[in-house]
Design a protein around this motif. Structure first.
Motif, short mmCIF file in Angstrom:
data_model
loop_
_atom_site.label_atom_id
_atom_site.label_comp_id
_atom_site.label_asym_id
_atom_site.label_seq_id
_atom_site.Cartn_x
_atom_site.Cartn_y
_atom_site.Cartn_z
N GLU A 86 0.89 -1.26 0.05
CA GLU A 86 0.04 0.21 0.06
C GLU A 86 0.91 1.22 -0.02
O GLU A 86 0.35 2.20 -0.47
N THR A 87 2.00 1.13 0.59
CA THR A 87 2.99 2.21 0.75
C THR A 87 3.43 2.49 -0.83
O THR A 87 3.50 3.71 -1.32
N MET A 142 0.85 10.95 10.42
CA MET A 142 0.36 9.93 11.12
C MET A 142 1.39 9.31 12.37
O MET A 142 1.03 8.48 13.12
N ASP A 144 5.10 7.29 -5.70
CA ASP A 144 4.29 6.93 -4.98
C ASP A 144 4.61 6.56 -3.53
O ASP A 144 3.77 6.84 -2.36
N TYR A 190 -4.96 9.92 -3.53
CA TYR A 190 -3.71 9.58 -4.36
C TYR A 190 -3.78 8.24 -4.85
O TYR A 190 -3.25 8.24 -6.19
N ASP A 249 -6.94 11.25 3.08
CA ASP A 249 -5.75 11.83 2.20
C ASP A 249 -5.32 13.18 2.31
O ASP A 249 -4.18 13.47 1.63
N SER A 298 3.60 8.43 -0.12
CA SER A 298 3.01 7.82 1.16
C SER A 298 3.75 8.09 2.23
O SER A 298 3.28 8.37 3.58
N GLY A 321 1.07 4.36 -3.24
CA GLY A 321 0.64 5.73 -2.73
C GLY A 321 -0.54 5.87 -1.68
O GLY A 321 -1.26 6.75 -1.81
N ARG A 322 -0.75 4.45 -1.02
CA ARG A 322 -1.71 4.60 -0.19
C ARG A 322 -1.35 4.73 1.33
O ARG A 322 -2.10 3.90 2.10
N GLY A 323 -0.25 5.33 1.40
CA GLY A 323 0.29 5.06 2.92
C GLY A 323 -0.71 5.78 3.84
O GLY A 323 -0.79 5.19 4.84
N PHE A 324 -1.34 6.66 3.48
CA PHE A 324 -2.29 7.39 4.38
C PHE A 324 -3.34 6.30 4.97
O PHE A 324 -4.08 6.53 5.84
N ALA A 325 -3.74 5.21 4.18
CA ALA A 325 -4.78 4.30 4.46
C ALA A 325 -4.14 3.30 5.42
O ALA A 325 -5.20 2.45 5.59
N LEU A 326 -3.16 3.02 5.63
CA LEU A 326 -2.44 1.88 6.43
C LEU A 326 -3.41 1.51 7.64
O LEU A 326 -3.42 0.55 8.06
N PRO A 327 -3.52 2.46 8.50
CA PRO A 327 -4.35 2.21 9.68
C PRO A 327 -5.61 1.35 9.67
O PRO A 327 -6.04 0.47 10.42
N LEU A 349 0.96 3.85 13.17
CA LEU A 349 0.40 5.06 12.62
C LEU A 349 -1.05 5.25 12.77
O LEU A 349 -1.56 4.52 12.75
N LYS A 350 -1.20 6.74 12.76
CA LYS A 350 -2.71 7.18 13.00
C LYS A 350 -3.25 7.74 11.95
O LYS A 350 -2.34 8.49 11.33
N VAL A 351 -4.34 7.63 11.92
CA VAL A 351 -5.18 8.46 10.72
C VAL A 351 -4.82 9.75 10.97
O VAL A 351 -5.24 10.25 12.16
N GLU A 352 -4.66 10.50 9.88
CA GLU A 352 -4.25 11.92 9.99
C GLU A 352 -5.57 12.64 10.38
O GLU A 352 -5.69 13.34 11.25
N SER A 380 2.70 11.27 3.55
CA SER A 380 1.29 11.10 4.34
C SER A 380 1.96 10.50 5.94
O SER A 380 1.10 10.92 6.68
N PHE A 381 3.13 9.85 5.97
CA PHE A 381 3.26 9.50 7.43
C PHE A 381 3.63 10.33 8.40
O PHE A 381 3.49 10.28 9.28
#
Lengths: 387, 445
Positions: free
Chosen positions: A223-224, B292, B281, A367, A344, B285, A227-233, A326-329, B288-289
């Motif tokens: 996921e990183t 986070m 990408d 993204y 995002d 990410s 480009g989906r790093g924001f969604a990891l949680p 990691l926490k949701v922003e 984004s971290f």
């Protein structure tokens, strides 16, 4: 030379677990304890007297891989044990199998359809399961968005042209996507959302995903990389998903190879024959990964962590622990129209240079979804609306 | 800074849109393409490629307000491809868009024979070519040790750690001497992506928090650092250098990169082959971290179990002590060794946690961590969270061992110097301006 003793009991050791010698019974008990403890940590299963309070129902997605079969087996084992108590079982499970043959995968088990396979599992192996559901991935088109739309947009939201079957609509969607990685990525998004929708429809408390440590680490990296790093949680942690159902990972502390050992050698009767989605041979050779041909980002990461697990299992679990912190922003941020996840921070386009034109692409995407749909040959007709 | 909108595009937009002919440059649609971009796989002609490459860096700079007119900025120059391209592009953009910036090349001489001495020659030529003054700061002057001597003493294992700590301070010292508060470095998108994955692998949340920032202004350093090439692909940097016929030094540091970075680097290269955009990408990410990472971790010492802010103790190299963002500096260490050591450390921690159920020390430790305050190193005055800065701790250890050897008069002298403290040496530091660049200093008006 005498065989080494099991670390936990006086029996001779037959297996190595976490670099310690173990006997078969202690190995199995380790696996079971890990899952039971995890389930308890969710604090969803109440210790109630019989009949006073409704017991929670969980939805368990079944892919016929080693992890999901093992999870199902152990859940049924626990329920069976609870049934012998006065209080009875403390939870119910609904098993859902998403038939993904539309993606060109195998159906497994020769000519048996998934429905037939499920039939055989039902009574023979897992009678404790409350309900079995088999659903086609393309039937996600039947799940309308839950937001009310006052305008006449029903047609648009549905994402289907009139007279088009779910299958046709889905195939058209997949074909329009720019790369195998994009197809696999968005099919994965749809699978997740489909399971969530089914769970919600059946008033389940949560989804019990069968992701192992290995799988979670792979997901964190994949996921990183997409480009989906924001969604990891939402993909790694035990949380309330933005779809309105809890996502829980009871296998998070077990490695894939431990489950393989359990399914092959310890479960009685062995579970491995049920796992048609599992294969001994890695699906993707190292050469393929090096050349980058015919492989997707997810597959590359799967391969990377399978190897990593062999040599450095603690590093693999450390990746999961790290990602889990990691926490949701911003959980209240706008939800992406594709994956339905918020936070995002507003994808203001793709970054190729400092900026890249993204004209013609509908906004409201995160993204990662923007990346996966960028370069699509057709307008994206997405089956679902915002969460 | 208001960049003029007119660009020095090699060719104006075509008046008649051509139907998609694969034979023509995707940008100007006039010439035959000679280059396939690594980022997008677009086929471009050479002038268009050079132009777009520069334009993207210009956009990165302007969209982040990286520079202010009148700034004096040092370019960390190693003579390698990244910093050479950075210097060339910044020179070009400064002229083209009239940034009004004065650039100076700042080089660190680690004292590695067969590597740095040669690359410094390249930097000296670059200084003439780009009409920028050059300042060289050497480890020898600053610390009384060259890297060659350090390796001789402690072996190859762990020398990267020393080198990284030394370099960070050396850059700051050099910048201070120049009266410059901003250093730009040549870190590219591949480096950034690599660092993101590496920090995930190592479970290093504090570094994950800061590794993708284009501009890092940390309280532990008086100098801001920025990375204008953070969105530029390594492959394109090489192409750019090639087609502009830039003079750069292509040998990597003599030793292989450390295992974590090596593993992350290999993974990034595979990812790039699967999906060219993946590098960007990952960087995205990583960005984004930043928001986070839980606040109690971001900005505090590494969160890793058992890597609490203990300063480097030689010789065993704790992996998380690496200089965080300097991929060119990662030499030494037997490949794989770090990962195995880290694996072992993690496993031991895990086992230890099983044994320590009743003692609840961690909370107290956390509080102490939070209280960490910034002070000045007792010895050299450099900013530090400990009584001694990392460099001085390393030096103390190095010098102690050197004293034990106690062989030659030469060494005794150095020992003597070391006793006086690094501060003295700092004061005595002469900035070695290369003779050639004296003529070039006023080029930036």
């Amino acid at each position: 030379m005498t065989a080494p003793k099991c670390t936990r009991c006086p029996e001779p050791a037959t297996h190595t677990l976490r670099s310690q010698p173990h006997c078969a019974a202690c190995f199995s008990s380790f696996i079971r304890t890990k899952i039971v403890k995890r389930l308890e940590s969710f604090r969803l299963i109440r210790r109630t007297g019989r009949g006073t309070e409704p017991i929670p129902t969980f939805i368990v997605p079944l892919s016929f891989g080693v992890a999901s079969i093992t999870l199902l087996d152990l859940l049924c084992w626990q329920m069976r044990k609870q049934m012998s108590y006065v209080t009875g079982p403390r939870y119910n499970i609904v098993v859902v199998h998403v038939d993904e043959r539309i993606l060109g995968g195998e159906s497994g088990e020769g000519h048996l359809s998934p429905t037939q396979q499920v039939e055989s599992l039902k009574s023979e192996r897992f009678p404790e399961v409350q309900e079995w559901v088999v659903v086609n991935l393309e039937d996600i088109y039947d799940y309308r968005p839950r937001i009310s739309s006052s305008t006449e947009e029903a047609h648009d939201i549905d994402g289907k042209e009139e007279g088009q079957s779910n299958k046709e609509a889905f195939e058209k969607l997949m074909q329009s996507l720019p790369s195998p990685t994009s197809r696999m990525d968005l099919a994965g998004v749809l699978r997740t959302r489909l399971v969530a929708e089914i769970g919600i429809k059946r008033r389940c408390e949560g989804v019990l995903w069968a992701d192992t440590t290995t799988k979670l680490a792979q997901k964190a990296f994949a996921e990183t990389a997409k480009g989906r790093g924001f969604a990891l949680p939402w993909m790694i942690s035990d949380v309330m998903s933005p779809y309105g159902i809890k996502f829980l990972y009871p296998l998070r502390e077990l490695f894939m190879k431990e489950l393989v050992t359990y399914a092959k050698e310890l479960a009685d009767p062995p579970l491995i024959s049920l796992c048609w989605a599992y294969s001994e041979e890695p699906k993707h050779s190292a050469a393929k990964a090096t050349s980058g041909r015919n492989i997707t980002v997810d597959e590359l990461m799967t391969q990377y962590f399978e190897q990593m697990e062999e040599q450095y299992p603690s590093i693999v679990s450390n990746v999961v622990r790290t990602a889990n912190r990691l926490k949701v922003e911003d959980p209240n941020a706008e939800h992406c129209v594709i994956c339905g996840l918020p936070g995002d921070g507003g994808a203001s386009g793709l970054t190729l240079g400092a900026q890249e034109e993204t004209e013609g692409i509908s906004d409201g995407m995160c993204y990662g979804c923007l990346r996966s749909t960028h370069g699509a040959t057709d307008k994206i007709d997405w089956p679902l609306g915002r969460t | 800074m208001s960049p003029p909108t007119s660009t020095a595009a090699p060719s104006s937009a075509p008046t008649t849109p051509q139907p998609t002919s694969t034979r023509l440059c995707a940008h100007c649609k006039l010439s035959r393409p000679k280059i396939q971009r690594a980022k997008t796989r677009d086929r471009l002609c050479v002038p268009c490629f050079l132009h777009i490459f520069e334009l993207e860096i210009h956009q990165t700079i302007t969209s982040t307000n990286l520079f202010q007119r009148g700034d004096h900025i040092a370019i960390g120059a190693s003579g390698g491809k990244d910093s050479t391209v950075l210097a060339a592009v910044l020179k070009t953009l400064n002229d083209r868009y009239d940034y009004g910036i004065k650039f100076t090349l700042l080089s660190i001489d680690e004292g590695i024979k067969g590597y740095r001495d040669d690359s410094l020659e390249t930097v000296k030529r670059n200084a003439v070519q780009y009409e920028m003054p050059l300042v060289i700061v050497s480890y020898r002057e600053l610390y009384g040790w060259t890297m060659d001597e350090v390796v001789q003493q402690i072996g190859k294992k762990g020398n990267c750690t020393v080198c990284g700590v030394f370099r960070r301070q050396a850059l700051d010292r050099g910048a201070e001497r120049l009266g410059v508060s901003h250093v730009v470095t040549g870190h590219n998108a591949d480096d950034m992506a690599e660092t993101v994955l590496m920090n995930l692998l190592r479970g290093d949340l504090p570094r994950l928090h800061r590794c993708t920032a284009i501009l890092t202004a940390s309280s532990s350093s008086p100098v801001r650092r920025s990375k204008p090439l953070k969105y530029a692909y390594e492959k394109e940097i090489v192409l750019y250098a090639h087609h502009r016929k830039l003079d750069y030094f292509s040998t990597e540091c003599l030793y292989s990169p450390e295992a974590f970075r090596g593993s992350a680097r290999a993974l990034i290269k595979s990812l790039e082959r699967v999906r060219p955009s993946a590098i960007l990408d990952v960087v995205r990410s990583g960005e984004s971290f930043v928001a986070m990472v839980p606040p109690e971790i971001s900005g505090v010492a590494p969160s890793q179990p058992n890597t609490t802010a203990t300063p480097v103790v030689l010789p065993p190299p704790p992996p998380p002590q690496q200089a965080d963002d300097d991929p060119n500096a990662h030499c030494g260490g037997e490949s794989g060794g770090e990962m195995a050591a880290f694996e072992k450390q993690l496993r031991e921690n895990e086992e230890a946690t099983h044994r320590e159920t009743e003692v609840k020390l961690p909370q107290i430790r956390k509080k102490q961590k939070m209280k960490q305050t910034l002070m000045n190193c007792r010895k050299c005055g450099y900013m530090s969270s400990q009584e001694l800065c990392k460099a001085c701790v390393i030096l103390e250890d190095l010098n102690k061992h050197r004293a034990k050897l106690g062989v030659q008069v030469e060494l005794d002298e150095v020992e003597e110097e070391a006793k006086e403290g690094v501060r003295r040496k700092m004061e005595a530091l002469e900035l070695r301006k290369s003779v050639e660049t004296d003529t070039g200093t006023d080029a930036k008006e």
